[in-house]
Design a protein around this motif. Structure first.
Motif: not given
Length: 116
Positions: A14-38
């Motif tokens: 998992l690679a949760p990332a914070n953006l300057t817009s305040g959003e949080r994304v998964n830096a690996i997939t580029g999708e909104p961050f979701d901590a659940s198992r893929p």
């Protein structure tokens, strides 16, 4: 294929990332961050070489730093809202049929984008 010693766990990064817009994304997939198992863990990686790199990064700190730098750079080149920081996590889930299901989490580090 895996006999006589099949793998006893499934792992993913998992690679949760914070953006300057305040959003949080998964830096690996580029999708909104979701901590659940893929749903498809194998689909997290573009190919076998990337899967191997993520596995190696778990045990090699220099690879983690390179991976974090790559994720930041890749995102910031192609998006208006810049990535400010990224965390790297390694998760594994036991696949023993007779044991309890459990997910183990290992924090590999937190990295600020643009820093060395």
């Amino acid at each position: 294929m895996f006999a006589p010693s099949p793998p006893r766990a499934t792992w993913w990064a998992l690679a949760p990332a914070n953006l300057t817009s305040g959003e949080r994304v998964n830096a690996i997939t580029g999708e909104p961050f979701d901590a659940s198992r893929p749903t498809e863990v194998a689909a997290m990686h573009r190919n076998e070489r990337w899967r191997k790199f993520f596995a190696d990064a778990r045990v090699e700190p220099r690879l983690r730093e390179s991976l974090a730098r790559h994720l930041c750079t890749r995102w910031n080149r192609t998006h208006d809202s810049e990535m400010t920081d990224v965390q790297l996590w390694y998760l594994s889930e036991r696949t023993d049929l007779d044991g309890p299901e459990s997910v183990e989490r290992e924090r590999l580090g937190s990295y600020r984008c643009g820093e060395r």
